[in-house]
Motif scaffolding. Structure first.
Motif, PDB file in Angstrom:
ATOM      1  N   UNK A   1      25.622  38.708  42.121  1.00  0.00           N
ATOM      2  CA  UNK A   1      25.757  38.586  40.660  1.00  0.00           C
ATOM      3  C   UNK A   1      26.169  39.921  40.049  1.00  0.00           C
ATOM      4  N   UNK A   2      26.877  39.851  38.937  1.00  0.00           N
ATOM      5  CA  UNK A   2      27.353  41.025  38.199  1.00  0.00           C
ATOM      6  C   UNK A   2      28.308  41.898  39.017  1.00  0.00           C
ATOM      7  N   UNK A   3      28.950  41.335  40.023  1.00  0.00           N
ATOM      8  CA  UNK A   3      30.036  42.037  40.723  1.00  0.00           C
ATOM      9  C   UNK A   3      31.314  41.754  39.939  1.00  0.00           C
ATOM     10  N   UNK A   4      31.504  42.471  38.830  1.00  0.00           N
ATOM     11  CA  UNK A   4      32.541  42.092  37.865  1.00  0.00           C
ATOM     12  C   UNK A   4      33.953  42.446  38.307  1.00  0.00           C
ATOM     13  N   UNK A   5      34.109  43.114  39.457  1.00  0.00           N
ATOM     14  CA  UNK A   5      35.441  43.394  40.000  1.00  0.00           C
ATOM     15  C   UNK A   5      35.837  42.399  41.091  1.00  0.00           C
ATOM     16  N   UNK A   6      34.959  41.476  41.384  1.00  0.00           N
ATOM     17  CA  UNK A   6      35.180  40.553  42.494  1.00  0.00           C
ATOM     18  C   UNK A   6      36.354  39.617  42.207  1.00  0.00           C
ATOM     19  N   UNK A   7      37.337  39.593  43.115  1.00  0.00           N
ATOM     20  CA  UNK A   7      38.505  38.722  42.960  1.00  0.00           C
ATOM     21  C   UNK A   7      38.639  37.712  44.092  1.00  0.00           C
ATOM     22  N   UNK A   8      37.985  37.970  45.230  1.00  0.00           N
ATOM     23  CA  UNK A   8      38.234  37.133  46.405  1.00  0.00           C
ATOM     24  C   UNK A   8      36.957  37.000  47.230  1.00  0.00           C
TER      25      UNK A   8
ATOM     26  N   UNK B   1      24.030  33.148  42.356  1.00  0.00           N
ATOM     27  CA  UNK B   1      24.459  33.942  43.512  1.00  0.00           C
ATOM     28  C   UNK B   1      25.757  34.693  43.243  1.00  0.00           C
ATOM     29  N   UNK B   2      26.766  33.994  42.731  1.00  0.00           N
ATOM     30  CA  UNK B   2      28.060  34.621  42.463  1.00  0.00           C
ATOM     31  C   UNK B   2      28.386  34.655  40.964  1.00  0.00           C
ATOM     32  N   UNK B   3      27.400  34.437  40.101  1.00  0.00           N
ATOM     33  CA  UNK B   3      27.655  34.389  38.666  1.00  0.00           C
ATOM     34  C   UNK B   3      28.180  35.730  38.155  1.00  0.00           C
ATOM     35  N   UNK B   4      29.124  35.661  37.216  1.00  0.00           N
ATOM     36  CA  UNK B   4      29.663  36.879  36.624  1.00  0.00           C
ATOM     37  C   UNK B   4      28.627  37.582  35.759  1.00  0.00           C
ATOM     38  N   UNK B   5      27.814  36.790  35.058  1.00  0.00           N
ATOM     39  CA  UNK B   5      26.792  37.317  34.163  1.00  0.00           C
ATOM     40  C   UNK B   5      25.907  36.152  33.740  1.00  0.00           C
ATOM     41  N   UNK B   6      24.924  36.426  32.880  1.00  0.00           N
ATOM     42  CA  UNK B   6      24.044  35.366  32.398  1.00  0.00           C
ATOM     43  C   UNK B   6      23.565  35.690  30.989  1.00  0.00           C
ATOM     44  N   UNK B   7      23.084  34.655  30.305  1.00  0.00           N
ATOM     45  CA  UNK B   7      22.479  34.846  28.995  1.00  0.00           C
ATOM     46  C   UNK B   7      21.469  33.725  28.769  1.00  0.00           C
TER      47      UNK B   7
ATOM     48  N   UNK C   1      18.357  29.789  31.036  1.00  0.00           N
ATOM     49  CA  UNK C   1      19.339  30.782  31.469  1.00  0.00           C
ATOM     50  C   UNK C   1      20.659  30.089  31.775  1.00  0.00           C
ATOM     51  N   UNK C   2      21.736  30.612  31.213  1.00  0.00           N
ATOM     52  CA  UNK C   2      23.077  30.078  31.446  1.00  0.00           C
ATOM     53  C   UNK C   2      23.857  31.118  32.249  1.00  0.00           C
ATOM     54  N   UNK C   3      24.479  30.670  33.328  1.00  0.00           N
ATOM     55  CA  UNK C   3      25.237  31.571  34.193  1.00  0.00           C
ATOM     56  C   UNK C   3      26.729  31.394  33.951  1.00  0.00           C
ATOM     57  N   UNK C   4      27.424  32.499  33.711  1.00  0.00           N
ATOM     58  CA  UNK C   4      28.864  32.469  33.477  1.00  0.00           C
ATOM     59  C   UNK C   4      29.611  32.399  34.802  1.00  0.00           C
ATOM     60  N   UNK C   5      30.690  31.636  34.795  1.00  0.00           N
ATOM     61  CA  UNK C   5      31.467  31.420  36.012  1.00  0.00           C
ATOM     62  C   UNK C   5      32.086  32.710  36.537  1.00  0.00           C
ATOM     63  N   UNK C   6      32.244  32.759  37.835  1.00  0.00           N
ATOM     64  CA  UNK C   6      32.936  33.870  38.479  1.00  0.00           C
ATOM     65  C   UNK C   6      34.440  33.691  38.314  1.00  0.00           C
ATOM     66  N   UNK C   7      35.136  34.791  38.066  1.00  0.00           N
ATOM     67  CA  UNK C   7      36.599  34.728  37.966  1.00  0.00           C
ATOM     68  C   UNK C   7      37.266  34.916  39.324  1.00  0.00           C
TER      69      UNK C   7
END
Length: 336
Positions: free
Chosen positions: A112-119, A134-140, A148-154
């Motif tokens: 989580x919070x690996x905001x540079x993850x592309x692949x 596990x792979x969420x971009x962030x949460x709020x 808790x809401x988890x934002x999708x990974x890009x």
């Protein structure tokens, strides 16, 4: 195999202990064969760590093992590993993660919070359930429900051929907006680099030549070795800080503009977006639009937090199809 001796007896090193290298200044790590366990927090907050090589003898990566190693860009989890612990690489600088076929468990918040993850490349043939974190971009926290809401990974998830439907039906893996079958490939056409899966049907923009781009056109499809791929997404940070871009045209077929895709493209004066567009990610056009009017196309459903933060537009036209607008999406809309 790593051994130590006291002059009488020789011992084989089987594990790296808790906090063993925590907050150390190491830049490179090679773990020799024989080591089976990396214990909790072993390399926590090793801020200078840039490369890691792990042995085939490894079986378990413990809790927060590589937590906040924000210069670590890539990690290949070797065949043989069965478990990755809580927050193992939480908030790391990872751009690429490779998962072995032997993996049977990934605990919460591992990437989580690996905001540079592309692949993310998974070799797991029979996918198992994972938590959405596990792979969420962030949460709020949703104020209405307190959930808790988890934002999708890009990032794009690449899975073995024949397993796509399995991954798509397991909630934890659907945190990825883009799941493709097959090994990842890359190609550069007209100075724009795309990723795609050989045997797949879609492609994603991952980077552009930043040197002197002025007029950028993202096509709706590309042809590689005679095969047509639909361009579905402009990836996270693809054109970030490209201060030469003045004009942007996005072709029909593109559905997602990723987080920070055009972040700080500060001289951008013209944007044409397609009716196929469904989502504009967080910070996508921060500080980069110099027109008095911003027309967003019908079909658009989601605008992420801070998407047009600090943007010089006097008028914004929103489509009837819009379902959600993130926090501060149009904050400081008119800088003048």
């Amino acid at each position: 195999v790593v051994t130590v001796t006291n002059g009488v007896d020789t011992y084989t090193v089987k594990s790296i202990g808790q906090y063993a290298f925590c907050r150390s200044d190491i830049t490179s790590l090679k773990v020799e064969e024989g080591v089976e366990t990396i214990v909790n927090e072993a390399f926590l907050s090793c801020y200078s760590l840039t490369s890691v090589s792990l042995p085939s003898s490894l079986r378990t990566i413990g809790v927060s093992s590589f937590f906040n190693c924000y210069q670590l860009a890539e990690i290949v989890i070797p065949e043989g590993v069965t478990k990755i612990g809580n927050q193992a690489s939480y908030a790391a600088g990872l751009q690429k993660v490779e998962l072995p076929s032997t993996l049977t468990e990934i605990e919460n918040w591992a990437f989580m919070y690996c905001d540079k993850l592309t692949k993310v490349i998974s070799h797991v043939q029979n996918p198992f359930s994972i938590d959405k974190s596990v792979f969420a971009a962030s949460s709020f926290t949703d104020e209405a429900t307190q959930n808790t809401v988890y934002n999708k990974s890009s990032a794009t998830l690449y899975v073995p051929i024949g397993t796509l439907s399995s991954y798509q039906t397991l909630e934890g893996w659907t945190i990825f907006s883009d799941i493709q079958e097959g090994e990842p490939k890359e190609t550069t056409i007209d100075r724009i680099t795309y990723s795609y899966a050989e045997g797949g049907t879609t492609a994603k923009v991952i980077a552009g030549d930043y040197s002197d781009f002025e007029d950028v056109t993202i096509p709706g499809s590309i042809v590689v070795n005679g095969v047509n791929y639909t361009v579905k997404e402009i990836g996270s940070s693809a054109f970030r800080d490209c201060r030469s871009i003045t004009s942007l045209t996005v072709g029909e077929g593109v559905e997602i503009i990723g987080d920070r895709a055009f972040y700080n493209c500060s001289v951008l004066t013209s944007i044409q977006l397609p009716k196929s567009l469904r989502k504009i990610g967080q910070w996508a056009f921060y500080n980069c639009y110099q027109r008095p009017e911003l027309n967003l196309p019908e079909g658009l459903e989601e605008i992420g937090a801070n998407a047009f933060y600090w943007t010089n537009s006097e008028k914004v036209v929103l489509p009837s199809t819009l379902k959600s607008i993130g926090e501060k999406a149009f904050y400081h809309l008119n800088k003048s």
